[in-house]
Design a protein around this motif. Structure first.
Motif, mmCIF file in Angstrom:
data_model
loop_
_atom_site.group_PDB
_atom_site.id
_atom_site.type_symbol
_atom_site.label_atom_id
_atom_site.label_comp_id
_atom_site.label_asym_id
_atom_site.label_seq_id
_atom_site.Cartn_x
_atom_site.Cartn_y
_atom_site.Cartn_z
ATOM 1 N N SER A 99 -3.962 3.984 -4.507
ATOM 2 C CA SER A 99 -3.045 4.744 -3.677
ATOM 3 C C SER A 99 -2.747 6.082 -4.321
ATOM 4 N N PHE A 100 -2.578 7.117 -3.489
ATOM 5 C CA PHE A 100 -2.112 8.423 -3.958
ATOM 6 C C PHE A 100 -0.589 8.439 -4.000
ATOM 7 N N SER A 101 -0.039 9.215 -4.928
ATOM 8 C CA SER A 101 1.391 9.482 -4.901
ATOM 9 C C SER A 101 1.678 10.411 -3.718
ATOM 10 N N PRO A 102 2.927 10.403 -3.217
ATOM 11 C CA PRO A 102 3.235 11.228 -2.043
ATOM 12 C C PRO A 102 2.921 12.710 -2.209
ATOM 13 N N ASP A 103 3.021 13.225 -3.449
ATOM 14 C CA ASP A 103 2.715 14.640 -3.655
ATOM 15 C C ASP A 103 1.260 14.870 -4.022
ATOM 16 N N GLY A 104 0.467 13.814 -4.077
ATOM 17 C CA GLY A 104 -0.956 13.946 -4.354
ATOM 18 C C GLY A 104 -1.312 14.195 -5.790
ATOM 19 N N SER A 154 6.525 4.534 -3.872
ATOM 20 C CA SER A 154 7.674 4.762 -3.002
ATOM 21 C C SER A 154 7.545 6.158 -2.383
ATOM 22 N N PRO A 155 8.206 6.403 -1.249
ATOM 23 C CA PRO A 155 8.062 7.709 -0.584
ATOM 24 C C PRO A 155 8.426 8.900 -1.454
ATOM 25 N N ASP A 156 9.337 8.723 -2.412
ATOM 26 C CA ASP A 156 9.683 9.849 -3.297
ATOM 27 C C ASP A 156 8.843 9.859 -4.562
ATOM 28 N N ARG A 160 6.156 -6.778 -8.442
ATOM 29 C CA ARG A 160 6.858 -6.075 -9.513
ATOM 30 C C ARG A 160 7.098 -4.623 -9.117
ATOM 31 N N LEU A 161 8.200 -4.091 -9.631
ATOM 32 C CA LEU A 161 8.530 -2.678 -9.453
ATOM 33 C C LEU A 161 8.485 -1.994 -10.810
ATOM 34 N N TRP A 162 8.003 -0.741 -10.817
ATOM 35 C CA TRP A 162 7.798 -0.015 -12.070
ATOM 36 C C TRP A 162 8.302 1.423 -11.913
ATOM 37 N N GLU A 163 8.828 1.983 -12.996
ATOM 38 C CA GLU A 163 9.140 3.419 -13.022
ATOM 39 C C GLU A 163 7.830 4.185 -13.049
ATOM 40 N N SER A 210 8.973 0.774 2.771
ATOM 41 C CA SER A 210 9.464 1.340 4.021
ATOM 42 C C SER A 210 9.487 2.859 3.904
ATOM 43 N N PRO A 211 9.484 3.581 5.019
ATOM 44 C CA PRO A 211 9.450 5.058 4.952
ATOM 45 C C PRO A 211 10.615 5.673 4.187
ATOM 46 N N ASP A 212 11.773 5.004 4.165
ATOM 47 C CA ASP A 212 12.902 5.549 3.397
ATOM 48 C C ASP A 212 12.959 5.007 1.978
#
Length: 1487
Positions: free
Chosen positions: A801-806, A846-848, A862-865, A889-891
């Motif tokens: 997956s790409f990060s939202p900012d690429g 995540s979206p951000d 799992r969730l990661w920083e 989710s989108p938010d």
């Protein structure tokens, strides 16, 4: 301060006049003030002389006396100070204390011999730091004194901020000096111990002074921890008589009446939580129970994160609870790099472990936890606290916050917390109303009638913040309105207790003519990443041309703004104002219902402009060696007074500018970015950019600088030249982040010399900084571009997956890890994320972009920083079978997961808690899930051949399942507008569906030849990409439902995951072949640079007859040619084989190459053109393991897995005669005798055989002696001997004519010998092995020659001599070819050189250093540490990038490709300046 040392026996005590603590014993008469200017003039010379004497190693006694004299002169001069008397009095008292301490030291040192009083290295630096600080204070007072005298004034003004800085700096320096003097005196204490009589008299004094000495030494240690000075100063304690019920409950809890170790005070914004916190902090501090306090604030980047919380608590515990001090110090000593460790470990080591030694309660106060910006950080903090209080029975935590689901989810129903919720504002509690009434009465004190005061109490509706602001408005001295008018406005507000309405009222009272300027000023305060001081804001306004009055702003908005008395920092009184202004910044200035409007983009641009001007200021901007670092031998953290230097030499506003300019520049608009082009151009060019990096290094700002550069370069409107320079800077800082973070000096000494030859920073920087080491071999031309293939995962890539900012890519793999990659360079970012216990099947951002989610075969999520790679809490448990799919989710507030257990689950991101019950309906595994773009629906795909839609809020299915696929559905994706779904199936098709009706759209998209595993829409919705088990990727036109171009081919296994980049220009794919590939959407071509070398193990190598070229064959199915002298590739790889290339050989004239492959064929190639000659030679029924030319070049011999040897006509490719049969297993090696009459072969059957070359008949019986299969055979150059090597680790020599064994076998490595060769003169044999080594042997005595050659990082498969015997070439599974000088290699002692990257290193191994054979002039026994530092003793000489380390440790060979991480590295030290002379690195001192 107590005296540090007893008075010496027989010494007379110096008299002191201590009646006035602000002056010294000499000259206390008023007349002394009139000569302050003259005294100051006389003081300057002794201080300069003192600095020189200390540097030259003079008598410590003389140095201390001069320091005392300088201190007295400063105290005398300071009598003229008129303002800020209290601040100066405290500083003078501190100086007086220091003076007494030094005079006592003088008394002691006067009893030492002259030799014993010399200033040694351990004392020199702290003494210099102290004296220079005195010099700084003296000059500042002198300047003010001179200015006042010239204007005929009698009194001098000193800025309060300057005095506070002097106080802090001189105190820090004195603590370090005291510790150093203690060390210097240790020997003399032992002497005193020998004098029994003298010791008896002073024993008690020595004991007390020793305690003081240890305390001062501890201060030095503890001061190394960073600390946040929180905004608690904004808050006051509760007014007398208010909040008594609440405070009593909290105090009783604190004193241990309740068992719960955590107290959570939870209430709405403005209810008075922080005032309560401030009150209990004061109370517990007086009681000796307060460990520390931390007040979160969204207005400050430091105060809104947990980054420095643990060291802040540790330093406060050291100060607040003396009994804990030694345990805190011991924790810092044991863990000097604690700030690099995860938060949980910091809390454990610095807080929990010390508190275990305390018998009474240790209370930590954490206020406004909800203002910690990151939800995952809040969760981590509360989880850490809940664990900590159970491990330390004396630790108690008091927390305040607004209602927060993260805190609630972690603490939940745990019995370890006491909770007080909504207690502070609830009007049903009579004491709340009474408290507000008491508060209003005390503050406005009869200003209004009783009835009006009661009306105010009612309108406050239980909110103290409302009452507080209302009272400030009523008491304001800057308004022309009467308090009656203000009262009328307050009580006219629509809703009681509404904060927004009272803020509206505040701004309505401002003169409308001031609105524009006021909101510009508020906008600047709002967007600032740290609170600005009044001076900074005034300077900023002046620089950007805003004619605003800061004092007027604060006076007019005093009810909502405050100025910290100690720091002059402007702060919002309450975070509700920040939120209010944030909402107004999004409102239209035209259509807003009121006149409050903040232009955030404009404010960011104005602050960016100010930052840039600060950075390039000729007087206060960046400069070379800004903190005057004396030596490059020591890292930043080893400079004892670094924090003091940073405070002194880097003004606060310059620190702010250095840290934040990039983010302000990024957050403004394109118009303002264009306007700032010139200023940006100045800071991103050398030498300014290098000087900026110094500040980034010294203020620990490297990660933020990298993020800022990445953020700016992502803006499409940025000019290309600026983007190129910023990209070059980012690559430079990323590549050299270690030396830049650890030492400002090594920006010039280490980073510049090792940077790529064509880097802009290198080209410009080295022209002015040439006096350093020179890397003559081993440099890249440019930073590596994006590689065509990303490798790293040790198994199939299941998800990408790409990060939202690429900017980043994540991948999940069969190797149980998640990897993060830089999308621009393809370089891995940090270490793989480890935690899952089985395959990672799904990943997402995540979206951000701040969080990564992963799902695994281990049934967990799992969730990661994203930035640090640290896990956020524990795994999310609930699924009963492997998790196959996850999505945000989108938010970003929720995660959805699909599992092999046939269910879909929803989870809250911040808390990790499940939301509702599992969604049930599928009859088989849920293989894919996706949120709709508006977040209202979820789509799921299943092996039951259906797709289902679900309503997010209710968890109910929407309509009937979507049916149409004829086999399991493995992928599903929403179109960007949410109107359509695309699905991929095991039935080899892609289908489109209308979301609202569930109807199929058109015919299935067909083209894949096997199951479709992955699918995605392009960001603009016009295209679909799919990945398949058929190893291809296909692009489809959405509206036409047609394929776009040809399938994208390159993967060697199934394509399991695909996606688009955020801008839609790239496609990313992951495969079972363990690789990630990037493709250009328009052309369908694979992105990235072609590999510079083989992409797989190198199985075979050979020199050309004239030694000018090397040929290699590889697992990657290619043959490559290389220039033997330089290692440069010759032409493109030779492609044609469909399997591994096992063997290659040159023809005797060097014009042809023959190759044998796993594909059972032999190929001939023209060396000059790289073209194949005719069709492949076919005939073998198994893999071709060996090939060789006859000495006359007319024939070729080959050996195969089909147990045969074949002969071929070289010119025609025709077979010669029948296969040579006799071996019972694979034939691994063949060779012609030097005269061409015989052939020798070696086989897995453990035998060596000889054959008549003309007839193909066997020559004698098989040669037996090896216990396992033969891997290699060779004739001696004269043909009289044969040598063979086996998997049993033995090398045997045979007489060629008789087949008799010659002597004892040569015992090679037990792991087996893979290849060998005779030297051209027949005197030596070289062999290579699975143990990664190459060994020389004496062919006549069978003795090994020297130590094994080490350099390869994995199995060595091939080795060969050059025709003149001066070099050997080797090939390895590490994908490299290495060329060794045989004479140098044979003489090098490799016995102490372990593999540079040996697997499974122990911690001890990792801490060890590799000895270097290179000579650094002037330094002995240099070593290369595992983190890249070359050291001599404890001196840091220079840092080496990872790709150059191996070549520095093993310099006696050339590695191919030359860009490999094992590349040869050579360094010239002719102009190398380091240590005390490092500043001579500059060849142009004007820079």
């Amino acid at each position: 301060m107590s005296k540090l040392w007893p008075k010496g026996q027989g010494k007379t005590t110096r008299s002191k006049d201590t009646s006035n603590p602000s002056v010294s014993q000499s000259n206390t008469s008023p007349a002394s003030t009139s000569t302050g200017w003259e005294k100051a003039r006389d003081t300057a010379i002794p201080i300069l002389e003192l600095v020189a004497n200390i540097s030259e190693g003079s008598d410590v006694l003389a140095s201390l006396k001069a320091a005392c004299k300088a201190t007295k002169q400063i105290l005398e001069m300071a009598r003229a100070i008129q303002n800020n008397k209290e601040d100066w009095k405290r500083l003078a008292e501190r100086l007086q204390s220091h003076l007494e301490s030094m005079e006592n030291q003088i008394t002691i040192f006067e009893g030492y011999s002259e030799e014993s009083r010399k200033v040694d290295d351990s004392l020199r630096q702290p003494l210099l730091a102290y004296v220079r600080k005195l010099d700084g204070i003296q000059k500042a007072v002198e300047a003010r004194t001179r200015s006042r005298l010239l204007s005929r004034g009698l009194k001098v003004d000193m800025d309060a901020g300057d005095i506070r800085d002097f106080h802090q700096d001189i105190n820090d320096c004195h603590q370090r000096l005291t510790a150093a003097l203690a060390v210097s005196s240790a020997f003399h204490i032992q002497v005193v111990k020998g004098d029994t009589e003298a010791l008896r008299g002073d024993a008690q004094v020595i004991k007390e002074d020793a305690k003081t000495l240890l305390r001062d030494a501890d201060l030095v240690i503890i001061s190394q921890l960073p600390m946040v000075i929180a905004s608690s100063a904004v808050h006051n304690v509760c007014n007398p008589g208010t909040r008594q019920v609440v405070l009593d409950s909290i105090r009783v809890w604190g004193e241990g009446a309740f068992a719960e170790p955590i107290f959570w005070l939870c209430d709405i914004a403005g209810s008075g939580k922080s005032t309560v916190s401030t009150s209990v902090v004061e109370f517990w501090n007086k009681k000796g129970l307060l460990g520390g306090h931390f007040f979160f604030s969204m207005a400050s980047s430091e105060e809104s994160t947990i980054t420095k919380m643990c060291p802040t608590f540790a330093r406060q515990m050291f100060e607040n609870i003396p009994a804990l001090a030694p345990y805190v110090v011991e924790a810092v000593k044991r863990h000097p790099a604690i700030m690099t460790r995860p938060f949980e470990e910091q809390f454990q080591k610095l807080i929990v472990e010390p508190t275990r030694h305390q018998s009474t309660s240790v209370i930590l106060v954490i206020d406004a936890l909800d203002e910690c910006k990151s939800g995952p950080e809040r969760r981590k903090l509360v989880e850490t606290l809940s664990i900590a209080v159970q491990e330390s029975k004396t630790l108690k935590i008091f927390i305040t916050s607004r209602p927060d689901p993260v805190i609630q989810a972690v603490l939940g129903s745990l019995p370890i917390k006491a909770q007080m919720e909504d207690r502070l504002h609830d009007a049903s509690h009579p004491d709340n109303i009474e408290d507000i009434a008491t508060y209003i009465e005390q503050v406005i004190n009869g200003m209004l009638a009783e009835e009006k005061k009661r009306r105010l109490v009612k309108n406050a509706n239980g909110l103290f913040i409302w009452a507080s602001i209302a009272c400030r408005m009523l008491k304001s001295e800057t308004t022309l309105e009467t308090h009656e008018v203000i009262y009328d406005r307050l009580v006219s507000l629509d809703q009681p207790g509404d904060i927004d309405h009272i803020y509206d009222l505040i701004f309505e009272r401002i003169d409308p003519n001031s609105f524009t300027i006021m909101f510009k000023m508020l906008g600047i305060l709002l967007v600032a990443f740290e609170p600005l001081s009044t001076d900074d804001l005034e300077d900023l306004l002046k620089q950007v041309g805003i004619r605003g009055n800061v004092n007027a702003l604060i006076q007019n908005l005093g009810s909502v703004l405050s100025v910290d008395r100690n720091t002059n920092l402007i702060r919002f009184r309450h975070h509700t104002l920040v939120e209010y202004l944030g909402r107004r910044s999004h409102a239209s200035a035209v259509h807003s219902h009121n006149k409050v409007h903040i232009n955030v983009a404009e404010a960011h641009g104005q602050v960016a402009s100010w930052c840039l001007k600060r950075l390039v200021s000729s007087t206060e901007g960046v400069k070379f060696n800004i903190c005057r670092i004396e030596s490059s031998f020591y890292l930043n953290r080893q400079v004892a007074d670094l924090d003091s230097r940073v405070s002194k030499f880097i003004p606060t506003r310059l620190r702010y500018a250095s840290s934040h300019w990039l983010f302000h520049f990024a957050e403004t608009d394109d118009k303002q970015r264009r306007a700032l082009k010139r200023d940006v151009g100045r800071i991103i060019r050398t030498p300014n950019v290098l000087h900026w990096m110094e500040i980034v290094s010294l203020t620990r700002g490297v990660p933020r600088a990298i993020d800022g550069l990445r953020t700016v370069t992502r803006h499409s409107g940025l000019e290309e030249e600026t983007r190129a320079r910023m990209t070059d800077i980012r690559r430079f800082i990323m590549a050299f982040s270690v030396p830049i973070q650890e030492s400002a000096a090594h920006i010039y000494i280490s980073a510049l010399p090792f940077s790529p030859k064509k880097s802009l920073i290198r080209i410009e920087g080295q022209s002015g900084h040439g006096n350093t080491l020179s890397v003559t071999r081993g440099l890249e031309e440019m930073y590596p571009g994006l590689p065509g293939i990303l490798r790293g995962d040790q198994g199939s890539v299941c998800a990408v997956s790409f990060s939202p900012d690429g900017s980043r890519i994540i991948s999940g793999s069969f190797d149980k890890t998640i990897r993060v990659w830089d999308a621009d360079t393809g370089q891995p970012l940090g270490e793989p994320l480890q935690g899952h216990e089985h395959w990672v099947t799904a990943v997402g951002f995540s979206p951000d972009g701040s969080i990564i989610v992963s799902g695994s075969e281990d049934k967990t999520i799992r969730l990661w920083e994203a930035d640090t790679g640290r896990p956020l809490g524990g795994p999310l448990l609930g699924h009963e079978s492997p998790v196959l799919a996850v999505a945000f989710s989108p938010d970003g507030s929720r995660v959805v997961s699909g599992s092999d257990d046939k269910t879909i689950r929803l989870w809250e991101t911040d808390t990790g808690q499940p939301l509702g019950e599992p969604l049930r309906g599928h009859k088989s595994s849920v293989s894919a899930v996706a949120f709709s773009p508006d977040g209202s629906r979820i789509a799921s795909a299943s092996d039951d051949k259906t797709i289902r839609l679900w309503e997010v809020e209710t968890g109910q299915p929407l309509g009937e399942p979507l049916r149409g696929h004829e086999a399991g559905v493995s992928a599903v994706s929403f179109s960007p507008d949410g109107s359509q779904l695309a699905s991929g199936s095991i039935d080899k098709t892609v289908r489109l569906w209308e979301v609202d009706t569930g109807q199929l759209l058109g015919e299935p998209l067909r083209g894949h030849e096997d199951s479709v595993y992955a699918i995605a829409f392009s960001p603009d919705g016009t295209k679909i990409v799919s990945g398949s088990y058929d190893k291809t990727i296909r692009l489809w036109e959405r509206t036409l439902a047609e394929p776009i171009g040809e399938p994208l081919r390159g993967h060697e296994d199934c394509v399991s995951t695909v996606g688009f980049s955020p801008d839609g220009s790239w496609v990313i794919s992951g495969s079972g072949d363990g690789t990630i590939r990037l493709w250009e959407v328009i052309t369908g071509q694979q992105l990235g640079e072609p590999p510079q070398g083989h992409e797989g193990s190198v199985f075979t190598v050979a020199f050309s007859p004239d030694d000018s070229k090397i040929v290699s064959g590889s697992k990657d199915k290619t043959i490559r040619l290389w220039e033997a002298d330089t290692g440069q590739p010759l032409g493109e790889p030779l492609r044609g084989h469909e399997g591994w290339v096992n063997a290659v050989a040159f023809s005797p004239d060097g014009s042809l190459i023959v190759s044998g492959s796993e594909d059972r064929t032999i190929r001939l190639w023209e060396v000059d053109t790289g073209q194949t000659l005719r069709e492949p030679l076919r005939g073998h029924a198994g893999s071709v393991r060996a090939v060789t030319f006859s000495p006359d070049g007319t024939r070729i011999a080959s050996g195969s897995d089909d147990d045969t040897i074949r002969l071929w006509e070289a010119h025609t490719g025709q077979p010669v005669g029948q296969p040579l049969r006799g071996h019972e297993r694979h034939v691994n090696a063949v060779m012609f005798s030097p005269d061409g009459t015989r052939i020798v072969s070696g086989s897995f059957d453990g035998t060596v055989r000889l054959w008549e070359a003309d007839t193909g008949q066997p020559f004698g019986d098989p040669l037996r002696g090896h216990e396992v299969g033969i891997n290699a055979v060779a004739f001696s150059p004269d043909g009289s001997r044969i040598v063979s090597a086996s998997g049993d680790g033995m090398i045997r020599l045979w007489e060629a004519d008789t087949g008799q064994l010659l002597g004892e076998p040569l015992k090679g490595p037990q792991l087996g010998v893979n290849a060998l060769a005779f030297s051209p003169d027949g005197s030596r044999i070289v062999s290579c092995s699975h143990d990664k080594t190459i060994q020389f042997w004496d062919a006549n005595t069978s003795q090994s020659l020297g130590e094994p050659l080490r350099g390869h990082q994995s199995l060595v498969f091939a080795v060969a001599f050059s025709s003149d015997g001066s070099r050997i070439v080797s090939g390895s599974s590490d994908k490299t070819i290495q060329i060794w000088d045989t004479e140098i290699a044979a003489s090098v002692d490799n016995s102490n050189q372990n593999d540079a990257e040996a697997p499974e290193l122990s911690l001890q191994d990792k801490l060890q250093s590799s000895p270097l054979s290179l000579i650094v002039p002037g330094f002995n026994q240099c070593t290369l540490s595992r983190d890249g530092w070359v050291q001599s003793s404890d001196k840091y000489l220079f840092w080496v990038p990872p790709e150059n380390r191996h070549g520095l440790v093993y310099p006696n060979r050339l590695t191919i490709p030359v860009t490999s991480s094992l590349r040869t590295t050579k360094v010239d030290f002719t102009h190398f300046q380091c240590g005390p002379s490092w500043t001579n690195v500059r060849t142009n001192s004007s820079q």
